[in-house]
Design a protein around this motif. Structure first.
Motif, PDB file in Angstrom:
ATOM      1  N   ALA A   1     -34.260  63.130 -36.820  1.00 20.06           N
ATOM      2  CA  ALA A   1     -35.058  61.935 -37.101  1.00 20.06           C
ATOM      3  C   ALA A   1     -35.048  61.582 -38.589  1.00 20.06           C
ATOM      4  O   ALA A   1     -34.999  60.402 -38.959  1.00 20.06           O
ATOM      5  CB  ALA A   1     -36.486  62.146 -36.623  1.00 20.06           C
ATOM      6  N   ASN A   2     -35.134  62.600 -39.454  1.00 16.51           N
ATOM      7  CA  ASN A   2     -35.162  62.387 -40.904  1.00 16.51           C
ATOM      8  C   ASN A   2     -36.351  61.528 -41.333  1.00 16.51           C
ATOM      9  O   ASN A   2     -36.339  60.889 -42.377  1.00 16.51           O
ATOM     10  CB  ASN A   2     -33.859  61.747 -41.392  1.00 16.51           C
ATOM     11  CG  ASN A   2     -33.652  61.931 -42.885  1.00 16.51           C
ATOM     12  OD1 ASN A   2     -34.003  62.969 -43.430  1.00 16.51           O
ATOM     13  ND2 ASN A   2     -33.107  60.926 -43.554  1.00 16.51           N
ATOM     14  N   ALA A   3     -37.389  61.487 -40.493  1.00 14.98           N
ATOM     15  CA  ALA A   3     -38.594  60.716 -40.804  1.00 14.98           C
ATOM     16  C   ALA A   3     -39.732  61.245 -39.940  1.00 14.98           C
ATOM     17  O   ALA A   3     -39.518  62.008 -38.992  1.00 14.98           O
ATOM     18  CB  ALA A   3     -38.381  59.226 -40.556  1.00 14.98           C
TER      19      ALA A   3
ATOM     20  N   LEU B   1     -39.161  54.066 -35.097  1.00 14.67           N
ATOM     21  CA  LEU B   1     -40.462  54.686 -35.272  1.00 14.67           C
ATOM     22  C   LEU B   1     -41.480  53.649 -35.743  1.00 14.67           C
ATOM     23  O   LEU B   1     -41.113  52.586 -36.251  1.00 14.67           O
ATOM     24  CB  LEU B   1     -40.373  55.822 -36.300  1.00 14.67           C
ATOM     25  CG  LEU B   1     -39.300  56.889 -36.066  1.00 14.67           C
ATOM     26  CD1 LEU B   1     -39.375  57.953 -37.152  1.00 14.67           C
ATOM     27  CD2 LEU B   1     -39.420  57.511 -34.687  1.00 14.67           C
ATOM     28  N   ASP B   2     -42.742  53.983 -35.584  1.00 13.76           N
ATOM     29  CA  ASP B   2     -43.825  53.142 -36.094  1.00 13.76           C
ATOM     30  C   ASP B   2     -43.868  53.289 -37.617  1.00 13.76           C
ATOM     31  O   ASP B   2     -44.227  54.341 -38.139  1.00 13.76           O
ATOM     32  CB  ASP B   2     -45.150  53.578 -35.477  1.00 13.76           C
ATOM     33  CG  ASP B   2     -46.301  52.669 -35.885  1.00 13.76           C
ATOM     34  OD1 ASP B   2     -46.083  51.762 -36.722  1.00 13.76           O
ATOM     35  OD2 ASP B   2     -47.413  52.868 -35.380  1.00 13.76           O
TER      36      ASP B   2
ATOM     37  N   ASP C   1     -35.742  54.587 -42.843  1.00 19.51           N
ATOM     38  CA  ASP C   1     -35.546  55.753 -41.978  1.00 19.51           C
ATOM     39  C   ASP C   1     -36.296  55.619 -40.659  1.00 19.51           C
ATOM     40  O   ASP C   1     -36.060  56.397 -39.729  1.00 19.51           O
ATOM     41  CB  ASP C   1     -36.006  57.024 -42.691  1.00 19.51           C
ATOM     42  CG  ASP C   1     -35.045  57.427 -43.812  1.00 19.51           C
ATOM     43  OD1 ASP C   1     -33.911  56.915 -43.827  1.00 19.51           O
ATOM     44  OD2 ASP C   1     -35.445  58.250 -44.659  1.00 19.51           O
ATOM     45  N   GLY C   2     -37.185  54.675 -40.568  1.00 17.15           N
ATOM     46  CA  GLY C   2     -37.892  54.450 -39.310  1.00 17.15           C
ATOM     47  C   GLY C   2     -36.981  53.954 -38.211  1.00 17.15           C
ATOM     48  O   GLY C   2     -37.335  54.028 -37.032  1.00 17.15           O
ATOM     49  N   THR C   3     -35.805  53.447 -38.570  1.00 10.45           N
ATOM     50  CA  THR C   3     -34.789  53.093 -37.578  1.00 10.45           C
ATOM     51  C   THR C   3     -33.703  54.162 -37.639  1.00 10.45           C
ATOM     52  O   THR C   3     -32.984  54.283 -38.627  1.00 10.45           O
ATOM     53  CB  THR C   3     -34.179  51.710 -37.855  1.00 10.45           C
ATOM     54  OG1 THR C   3     -35.215  50.725 -37.831  1.00 10.45           O
ATOM     55  CG2 THR C   3     -33.119  51.370 -36.818  1.00 10.45           C
TER      56      THR C   3
ATOM     57  N   PRO D   1     -39.058  65.087 -39.521  1.00 11.41           N
ATOM     58  CA  PRO D   1     -37.679  64.966 -40.012  1.00 11.41           C
ATOM     59  C   PRO D   1     -36.676  65.898 -39.348  1.00 11.41           C
ATOM     60  O   PRO D   1     -35.491  65.590 -39.286  1.00 11.41           O
ATOM     61  CB  PRO D   1     -37.822  65.284 -41.503  1.00 11.41           C
ATOM     62  CG  PRO D   1     -39.199  64.818 -41.847  1.00 11.41           C
ATOM     63  CD  PRO D   1     -40.014  65.157 -40.642  1.00 11.41           C
ATOM     64  N   THR D   2     -37.122  67.048 -38.810  1.00  4.97           N
ATOM     65  CA  THR D   2     -36.182  67.994 -38.196  1.00  4.97           C
ATOM     66  C   THR D   2     -36.037  67.808 -36.689  1.00  4.97           C
ATOM     67  O   THR D   2     -35.256  68.517 -36.056  1.00  4.97           O
ATOM     68  CB  THR D   2     -36.628  69.430 -38.481  1.00  4.97           C
ATOM     69  OG1 THR D   2     -37.955  69.627 -37.955  1.00  4.97           O
ATOM     70  CG2 THR D   2     -36.627  69.714 -39.971  1.00  4.97           C
TER      71      THR D   2
END
Length: 358
Positions: A71-73, A97-98, A174-176, A198-199
């Motif tokens: 995800a990195n976010a 992501l939101d 990073d949300g996308t 993020p992981t």
């Protein structure tokens, strides 16, 4: 009395002629039946020529590039895109992501960066004015030095604010979660509403444009392995279709348990027909050797065995043969046919063992 005798004699003579005629016709039929039927066939001699010396081994197809996408976010998933097997392009969105809070933080960081930039510009003007006054002796040098330090601090503050604004914008971006390459979606691991960090692994992506064929080669054949050698193989899913590749890597060690070496071939896969994990029957070219070669059309498969029909002493012999590699429209016969033996070029259903040939 005489007339009766003459009638009987005539009748006997007629019967003798009839019997003689029937006997002749029967003899003609028997003669015709005793003459064997001879098939008119197109034959070609088996030719000896160099053919590829190949090694038959087994192998497994593997992906060259596999990406586990994190995800990195941090945030909650609000949308997902793509399912198992879907083809995706590089930079395509896989999940969103939101990022509402991150967007607000980015706006605040941008505003702070603008304030810091304005303050740095104002401080630079003040430093320039103080420098002129100090040069004319209107202000003491201590004041000039103090203003100089203020200018440096203002510049550093502006730089730090700009970094904070950049980081905040990155959090929004990073949300996308996007695909890092062209490929196919192997698996998706998140659902809408799930909270990720993020992981967190979001998806696995595989590239099918080029695959790796992993093969095991017996130790005794190691001397024949050459980099860039041609490799051909078949897979169960596509029957007689032949795929090709190039030997790219050979392990520097022999595995003591199996007495073989691992080798890898690169396989182009532009139509994406091949898939990682497929089992392959591989022909690895080691060099050349001499063998008898016949047209591929001369070989028929009956009861699961490859066969050819040889004309010998005017009769047809059906022979089981062991085939080698195919070269164009010809195939090598490793066992079952001698050099220059006449082979039926295209045997039909009427061609059978033991029949006569012209």
């Amino acid at each position: 009395m005489r007339r009766r005798w003459l009638g009987r004699a005539a009748l006997a003579a007629a019967m003798a002629v009839c019997l003689a005629t029937s006997g002749c016709q029967r003899k003609e039929h028997e003669a015709q039946a005793s003459t064997p039927r001879r098939l008119k066939l197109d034959t070609v001699g088996a030719v000896t020529r160099p053919i590829p010396d190949t090694l038959l081994v087994t192998g497994t197809l593997e992906a060259t590039t596999v990406n586990d996408i994190a995800a990195n976010a941090t945030g909650r998933v609000v949308a997902i895109h793509g399912e198992r097997g879907d083809q995706v392009k590089k930079h395509a969105a896989l999940a969103k992501l939101d990022v509402r809070l991150a967007a607000l933080q980015a706006a605040a960081a941008n505003a702070q960066a603008k304030v810091a930039s304005d303050q740095a510009e104002l401080q630079a003007q003040e430093c320039a004015r103080t420098e002129k006054l100090a040069a004319s002796g209107a202000v003491p040098m201590a004041e000039w030095e103090r203003q100089s330090w203020q200018c440096k601090i203002a510049k550093s503050t502006m730089a730090a604010s700009q970094v904070q604004a950049t980081m905040a914008a990155q959090y929004v971006s990073d949300g996308t979660i996007r695909a890092p390459m062209d490929g196919h979606l192997v698996e998706r691991f998140v659902e809408v509403g799930q909270f990720v960090t993020p992981t967190t692994k979001v998806a696995t992506l595989v590239s099918l444009d080029e695959l790796r064929l992993r093969i095991s080669v017996p130790e005794i054949q190691l001397g024949g392995l050459k980099k860039d050698a041609a490799v051909t193989f078949r897979v169960a899913a596509y029957g007689a279709r032949i795929f090709s590749g190039t030997l790219a890597r050979v392990s520097p060690v022999v595995r003591p348990e199996t007495r073989d070496v691992l080798a890898e071939a690169t396989v182009p896969n532009g139509d994406h027909a091949l898939r990682p994990g497929m089992f392959a029957t591989v022909e690895l070219q080691l060099g050349t050797k001499l063998a008898s070669v016949v047209p591929s059309s001369a070989v028929v498969v009956r009861e699961g065995t490859s066969r050819v029909f040889v004309v010998r002493d005017g009769r047809i012999e059906e022979r089981a043969v062991q085939l080698g590699p195919r070269v164009g429209n010809e195939v090598a016969v490793l066992k079952g046919v001698a050099r220059d033996e006449p082979i039926v070029r295209e045997p039909g259903e009427e061609v059978k063992n033991g029949l006569f040939a012209e």
